[in-house]
Design an enzyme around this catalytic site. Structure first.
Site, PDB file in Angstrom:
ATOM      1  N   GLY A  97      26.563  62.950  60.110  1.00 16.40           N
ATOM      2  CA  GLY A  97      25.819  62.048  59.229  1.00 16.40           C
ATOM      3  C   GLY A  97      25.888  60.600  59.681  1.00 16.40           C
ATOM      4  O   GLY A  97      25.026  59.788  59.350  1.00 16.40           O
ATOM      5  N   ARG A  98      26.939  60.276  60.386  1.00 17.58           N
ATOM      6  CA  ARG A  98      27.020  58.907  60.927  1.00 17.58           C
ATOM      7  C   ARG A  98      27.718  58.884  62.276  1.00 17.58           C
ATOM      8  O   ARG A  98      28.158  57.847  62.749  1.00 17.58           O
ATOM      9  CB  ARG A  98      27.726  57.987  59.952  1.00 17.58           C
ATOM     10  CG  ARG A  98      29.082  58.488  59.535  1.00 17.58           C
ATOM     11  CD  ARG A  98      29.742  57.449  58.720  1.00 17.58           C
ATOM     12  NE  ARG A  98      30.916  58.013  58.071  1.00 17.58           N
ATOM     13  CZ  ARG A  98      31.780  57.288  57.416  1.00 17.58           C
ATOM     14  NH1 ARG A  98      31.596  55.992  57.323  1.00 17.58           N
ATOM     15  NH2 ARG A  98      32.817  57.827  56.843  1.00 17.58           N
ATOM     16  N   LYS A 118      30.499  56.152  65.928  1.00 18.69           N
ATOM     17  CA  LYS A 118      30.565  56.473  64.497  1.00 18.69           C
ATOM     18  C   LYS A 118      30.236  55.189  63.745  1.00 18.69           C
ATOM     19  O   LYS A 118      30.936  54.182  63.912  1.00 18.69           O
ATOM     20  CB  LYS A 118      31.957  56.977  64.141  1.00 18.69           C
ATOM     21  CG  LYS A 118      32.081  57.450  62.704  1.00 18.69           C
ATOM     22  CD  LYS A 118      33.392  58.161  62.479  1.00 18.69           C
ATOM     23  CE  LYS A 118      33.591  58.521  61.014  1.00 18.69           C
ATOM     24  NZ  LYS A 118      34.893  59.162  60.799  1.00 18.69           N
ATOM     25  N   ASP A 130      24.200  56.183  54.296  1.00 16.17           N
ATOM     26  CA  ASP A 130      23.570  55.200  55.170  1.00 16.17           C
ATOM     27  C   ASP A 130      23.912  55.302  56.660  1.00 16.17           C
ATOM     28  O   ASP A 130      23.394  54.538  57.465  1.00 16.17           O
ATOM     29  CB  ASP A 130      23.900  53.778  54.666  1.00 16.17           C
ATOM     30  CG  ASP A 130      25.397  53.539  54.600  1.00 16.17           C
ATOM     31  OD1 ASP A 130      26.160  54.405  55.068  1.00 16.17           O
ATOM     32  OD2 ASP A 130      25.803  52.482  54.076  1.00 16.17           O
ATOM     33  N   ASP A 267      34.531  71.561  57.994  1.00 18.49           N
ATOM     34  CA  ASP A 267      33.711  70.687  58.843  1.00 18.49           C
ATOM     35  C   ASP A 267      34.571  69.625  59.522  1.00 18.49           C
ATOM     36  O   ASP A 267      34.101  68.933  60.421  1.00 18.49           O
ATOM     37  CB  ASP A 267      32.589  70.030  58.021  1.00 18.49           C
ATOM     38  CG  ASP A 267      33.100  69.353  56.767  1.00 18.49           C
ATOM     39  OD1 ASP A 267      33.703  70.035  55.927  1.00 18.49           O
ATOM     40  OD2 ASP A 267      32.924  68.126  56.638  1.00 18.49           O
ATOM     41  N   ASP A 277      38.268  63.300  62.492  1.00 14.82           N
ATOM     42  CA  ASP A 277      37.735  62.700  61.258  1.00 14.82           C
ATOM     43  C   ASP A 277      38.849  62.089  60.411  1.00 14.82           C
ATOM     44  O   ASP A 277      39.262  62.644  59.389  1.00 14.82           O
ATOM     45  CB  ASP A 277      36.937  63.718  60.441  1.00 14.82           C
ATOM     46  CG  ASP A 277      35.532  63.893  61.013  1.00 14.82           C
ATOM     47  OD1 ASP A 277      35.277  63.385  62.118  1.00 14.82           O
ATOM     48  OD2 ASP A 277      34.690  64.533  60.351  1.00 14.82           O
TER      49      ASP A 277
HETATM   50  P1  AMP Z   1      33.704  63.729  55.549  1.00 12.28           P
HETATM   51  O1  AMP Z   1      34.252  64.459  54.377  1.00 12.28           O
HETATM   52  O2  AMP Z   1      34.005  62.263  55.589  1.00 12.28           O
HETATM   53  O3  AMP Z   1      34.082  64.384  56.837  1.00 12.28           O
HETATM   54  O4  AMP Z   1      32.114  63.768  55.447  1.00 12.28           O
HETATM   55  C1  AMP Z   1      31.381  64.896  55.055  1.00 12.28           C
HETATM   56  C2  AMP Z   1      29.947  64.775  55.493  1.00 12.28           C
HETATM   57  O5  AMP Z   1      29.360  63.564  54.986  1.00 12.28           O
HETATM   58  C3  AMP Z   1      29.752  64.742  56.994  1.00 12.28           C
HETATM   59  O6  AMP Z   1      28.626  65.493  57.302  1.00 12.28           O
HETATM   60  C4  AMP Z   1      29.545  63.273  57.281  1.00 12.28           C
HETATM   61  O7  AMP Z   1      28.797  63.062  58.447  1.00 12.28           O
HETATM   62  C5  AMP Z   1      28.804  62.797  56.043  1.00 12.28           C
HETATM   63  N1  AMP Z   1      29.005  61.362  55.777  1.00 12.28           N
HETATM   64  C6  AMP Z   1      30.123  60.756  55.327  1.00 12.28           C
HETATM   65  N2  AMP Z   1      29.930  59.424  55.186  1.00 12.28           N
HETATM   66  C7  AMP Z   1      28.655  59.162  55.563  1.00 12.28           C
HETATM   67  C8  AMP Z   1      27.844  57.980  55.643  1.00 12.28           C
HETATM   68  N3  AMP Z   1      28.301  56.780  55.311  1.00 12.28           N
HETATM   69  N4  AMP Z   1      26.586  58.126  56.087  1.00 12.28           N
HETATM   70  C9  AMP Z   1      26.099  59.328  56.420  1.00 12.28           C
HETATM   71  N5  AMP Z   1      26.784  60.473  56.352  1.00 12.28           N
HETATM   72  C10 AMP Z   1      28.059  60.407  55.937  1.00 12.28           C
HETATM   73 MG    MG Z   2      33.877  64.791  58.516  1.00 11.01          MG
END
Ligand code: AMP
Ligand code: MG
Length: 514
Positions: A97-98, A118, A130, A267, A277
């Protein structure tokens, strides 16, 4: 000098429309993405030795590569689709996502490494977010991934930290009070960023041939010894076994240094057993198996320090469900899940005796370790400082009374159960009697396994505040200390967490807002 290339986008179906609209991409495994334009980007830190190791073709003093600006044409950045189980529930398609891949490069060791930005903008997988990252969270990813590397725990690495020059809106406490923070980007590096979720996504979509292609590619690139094994072996079972073993090594590393990931969703689990992550993680301070640094994890403490191995086994079960499609051997996969448990505890016991400077595991050690755990948690002793105190205490041949409990406990001195600590030390000296190695050898073993310096959340919190205000002195100091975690740093860096930080939001507990 090497050039970055993007074999992924030619090997696997990738949406090359460069459209950023957030969407499901059922027929693709990824999508090409242009990073955002950040005209005011500025470098904060470059990892010089890693930069040279990767033989990057870009000038080091320009923010262009760290902030993904003015990229040459041969770089066709992309994001990948993956799925995952989040906090025990199937979440469907997630994806980068980022994170945006710059591609891969052949480094000085002749191996390929993937590079990702990132925080440089949205992708089709941003799910209404975003695609940005704030300085506070980027500092945490940058410093802790490097800290884990130098501690000897398998991890992704950080190549650079840059300000994007843009402000980003975040609601840290999720209480309806969003505020602007400085946006930042890191470049991270790993042999592969493949997650359990990449395999889960293809299995959920029933894309068997793609799943097989991904598994074959994974074997060829990262586990070539499997291809050479005798052909009666099922290569996908061998791959699953290799993932189990890599995950065990990572977990044992976490338990050795007290790392608590905080968001062990599938994930966020690497196929290569790399810590990946870095979000609301924390290093264990007062010993507590229930410790979780993540506010989102508080209700169930699913990812608490003491549950991480069990949760990894659960995650591997989800991966096994995807692998059934490949191996057609559910029972064999089940055996490998049992093997995870057996191997983990074997390796855990070996690791613990090394932390204590013992020469081998005895049959009653598990119980002895349990007693130690009770003593540690009941007296709220600092995990890292305890082992350093134990080393010094042995070296100085001090009396039981001289063990420095007050400086390593988070309890007021009158609440510390000194008898319990005394009893533990007596049992430890007893246990040492069956050691066949010298005191010197034993202390050397302890010093190799017990770091002096672990990066604590309060230090990261202060460092982020200072960098926000424009000073990088503390960042540099922490970076220097974490590069040599087994050497005694300046004493102020090894103090237990000062009381004022025990209830500070963003310090004692962290949210996922980043
Ligand atoms: P995480 O739990 O932080 O590993 O994130 C879970 C999902 O949310 C992953 O697919 C990330 O890429 C997405 N994600 C987290 N923060 C953002 C952000 N600010 N913008 C876009 N995607 C995000
Ligand atoms: Mg993640």
């Amino acid at each position: 000098m090497s050039q970055l290339s993007q074999p992924f986008i030619t090997k696997f179906p990738t949406d090359s429309s460069y459209i950023l609209t957030q969407r499901q991409t059922p027929e693709y495994m990824g999508a090409n993405v242009h990073p955002e334009i950040f005209p005011d980007a500025q470098n904060i830190w470059i990892n010089d030795s890693l930069w040279e190791f990767l033989q990057l073709e870009f000038p080091k003093d320009s923010p262009d590569f760290p902030a993904a600006q003015n990229l040459p044409k041969h770089i066709q950045p992309y994001a990948t689709a993956y799925a995952g189980h989040q906090f025990g529930n199937w979440a469907g398609q997630l994806g980068d996502g980022r994170a945006i891949y710059a591609g891969e490069i052949i480094a000085k060791d002749g191996e390929a490494y993937e590079l990702q930005w990132k925080g440089v903008g949205a992708t089709p997988y941003s799910r209404f977010a975003d695609g940005r990252a704030v300085l506070r969270s980027s500092i945490r990813e940058c410093l802790m991934s490097e800290a884990m590397f130098h501690l000897g725990v398998p991890t992704t690495r950080c190549l650079s930290l840059a300000l994007t020059g843009e402000n980003v809106l975040r609601d840290i406490m999720y209480d309806g009070h969003p505020a602007y923070e400085k946006g930042a980007a890191v470049v991270r590096v790993a042999p592969s960023f493949l997650r359990f979720g990449h395999f889960e996504l293809l299995a959920a979509r029933n894309q068997e041939s793609l799943l097989q292609k991904l598994a074959d590619d994974t074997i060829e690139r990262y586990f070539p010894e499997i291809t050479n094994r005798n052909s009666t072996n099922n290569p996908y079972l061998a791959l699953f076994k290799a993932i189990v073993e890599a995950s065990v090594e990572m977990l044992v590393g976490w338990y050795r240094v007290g790392f608590t990931h905080g968001v062990m969703n599938t994930d966020n689990c690497s196929i290569l057993g790399l810590t990946i992550d870095y979000g609301p993680y924390g290093m264990l301070e007062e010993y507590n198996l229930n410790y979780t640094p993540n506010t989102t994890d508080l209700p169930g403490r699913r990812y608490a320090f003491g549950r991480q191995a069990e949760m990894m086994q659960w995650n591997l079960l989800q991966l096994a469900n995807a692998f059934v499609l490949l191996t057609k051997e559910g029972q064999e996969l089940e055996k490998l899940l049992d093997y995870f448990g057996k191997l983990f505890w074997e390796r855990f016991d070996e690791m613990m005796v090394q932390k204590f400077g013992l020469d081998s595991v005895l049959s009653n050690d598990a119980e002895w370790v349990k007693n130690w755990q009770n003593m540690m948690s009941e007296n709220q002793l600092d995990f890292t400082l305890f082992f350093k105190a134990l080393e010094d205490w042995r070296e100085e041949n001090s009396s039981y009374e001289a063990f420095p409990v007050a400086s390593i406990s988070y309890l007021p001195e009158n609440l510390i159960n000194k008898n319990q600590i005394h009893d533990f030390l007596v049992s430890y000296m007893d246990r040492l009697n069956s050691n066949k190695i010298s005191l010197k050898e034993s202390l050397t073993m302890m010093r190799k396994n017990n770091p002096w310096f672990v990066l604590r959340n309060y230090q990261l919190f202060e460092c982020a505040k200072e960098l926000e205000a424009g000073s990088d002195a503390s960042f540099k100091e922490l970076m220097k200390a974490l590069e040599r975690p087994y050497d005694k740093p300046d004493p102020h860096l090894t103090l237990k967490r000062p009381a004022k930080y025990s209830d500070t939001p963003g310090c004692s507990m962290l949210s996922c807002s980043s």
